[in-house]
Design a protein around this motif. Sequence first.
Motif, PDB file in Angstrom:
ATOM      1  N   TRP A 126     -12.027  23.756 -14.179  1.00 46.06           N
ATOM      2  CA  TRP A 126     -12.917  22.908 -14.145  1.00 46.06           C
ATOM      3  C   TRP A 126     -14.085  23.259 -13.464  1.00 46.06           C
ATOM      4  O   TRP A 126     -14.020  23.540 -12.257  1.00 46.06           O
ATOM      5  CB  TRP A 126     -12.488  21.418 -13.604  1.00 46.06           C
ATOM      6  CG  TRP A 126     -13.273  20.236 -13.765  1.00 46.06           C
ATOM      7  CD1 TRP A 126     -14.279  19.905 -13.015  1.00 46.06           C
ATOM      8  CD2 TRP A 126     -13.259  19.334 -14.798  1.00 46.06           C
ATOM      9  NE1 TRP A 126     -15.334  18.800 -13.630  1.00 46.06           N
ATOM     10  CE2 TRP A 126     -14.487  18.471 -14.518  1.00 46.06           C
ATOM     11  CE3 TRP A 126     -12.272  18.979 -15.793  1.00 46.06           C
ATOM     12  CZ2 TRP A 126     -14.664  17.206 -15.365  1.00 46.06           C
ATOM     13  CZ3 TRP A 126     -12.364  17.924 -16.635  1.00 46.06           C
ATOM     14  CH2 TRP A 126     -13.543  17.303 -16.443  1.00 46.06           C
ATOM     15  N   GLU A 132      -8.310  20.161 -13.320  1.00 45.95           N
ATOM     16  CA  GLU A 132      -8.404  19.843 -14.580  1.00 45.95           C
ATOM     17  C   GLU A 132      -7.426  18.989 -14.957  1.00 45.95           C
ATOM     18  O   GLU A 132      -7.375  17.892 -15.641  1.00 45.95           O
ATOM     19  CB  GLU A 132      -8.568  21.094 -15.612  1.00 45.95           C
ATOM     20  CG  GLU A 132      -8.479  20.582 -17.242  1.00 45.95           C
ATOM     21  CD  GLU A 132      -9.019  21.888 -17.943  1.00 45.95           C
ATOM     22  OE1 GLU A 132      -9.110  21.544 -19.344  1.00 45.95           O
ATOM     23  OE2 GLU A 132      -9.026  22.988 -17.589  1.00 45.95           O
ATOM     24  N   GLN A 146     -16.076  14.625 -19.381  1.00 44.66           N
ATOM     25  CA  GLN A 146     -15.691  16.144 -19.291  1.00 44.66           C
ATOM     26  C   GLN A 146     -16.817  17.076 -18.399  1.00 44.66           C
ATOM     27  O   GLN A 146     -16.682  17.859 -17.667  1.00 44.66           O
ATOM     28  CB  GLN A 146     -15.486  17.066 -20.521  1.00 44.66           C
ATOM     29  CG  GLN A 146     -14.334  16.620 -21.253  1.00 44.66           C
ATOM     30  CD  GLN A 146     -13.085  17.042 -20.695  1.00 44.66           C
ATOM     31  OE1 GLN A 146     -13.292  18.156 -19.950  1.00 44.66           O
ATOM     32  NE2 GLN A 146     -11.948  16.448 -20.797  1.00 44.66           N
TER      33      GLN A 146
END
Length: 305
Positions: free
Chosen positions: A32, A103, A3
């Motif tokens: 993101w 994302e 992540q």
Amino acid sequence: MTQESLISIVLCTYNGEAFLQEQIGSLLQQSWKNIEIVVSDDHSTDGTRSILSKYENDPRFRITYQQKNLGAVANFEYAAGQANGDCIAFSDQDDVWLPGKIEKLYGAIGDSLLVYSDSELVNEQGASLHKKISGLRKLGNTNDTRGFVFSNVVWGHAMLVKRELLQHVLPIPQQIPHDIWFAAKATALSGIVYLDEVLTRYRQHSKTVTTTIAQKTTTRPHEKRFIDFEEKLNWINILKHNCGDAERPFYEKLYDLFSLKANGKFVMPLFLFLLKHQAALFQFTNKSLLSRVVEIRKLSRGEQR
């Protein structure tokens, strides 16, 4: 990749002042957050540099102003080579990205080297044209490169690639658009993944480099037809040297038969070969069987200078 992975957004600019500010805004609104925006301006002569100058002190940006015009391909290769991210997305200067684009693409890429998504077509003012790329092409996962011989299904603005793909695709072969080249090569290496969701508002206007909506074509003069033939033969040869082992006999045969078009006569063996493989060759199109046969007939006619 985690992540916390850094994702690079590569943005090549050239005289893009009309839409650039809106696009940069959409890049900065991505959900993101660990991103770098690598910008290479190809010696713009309008207000593009003035817009970019506002972000020179933003740590998310790395901006290069080319001292001379490199041309679209060389500028793209330079910018892509500057990316440090684990994954890389490519941004046009005139589109608008939806906030979750990075994302969602990152979450879908899996073991593939490339993932791509759907796009909504909008006009110059940003109003919807009520068309999506998925309405114009058959989008989907594939590990079969044959669909790229006569068509394409992946546009540069819609893809996210793993960094390791760059070592296989740079430099870009001459006269080959980077998006179809990246897509075909990734298909051969790992297969490509499609995320069935609109993640980009893809602007169509008079200065758009790539034509997405099919236009009516006029009869081409013999010289232009022969040039197109030579370019297609070159593309088939590139695919022949970059496909998987299982597909190589197909491309070797296709190259040999397609070469016979230079004799100026209809090539019946090519017609039969294309007909045999029509399902794979037209996997990205919505053509009916009759339309495919008509297209194959055109593709099999001879060409002369």
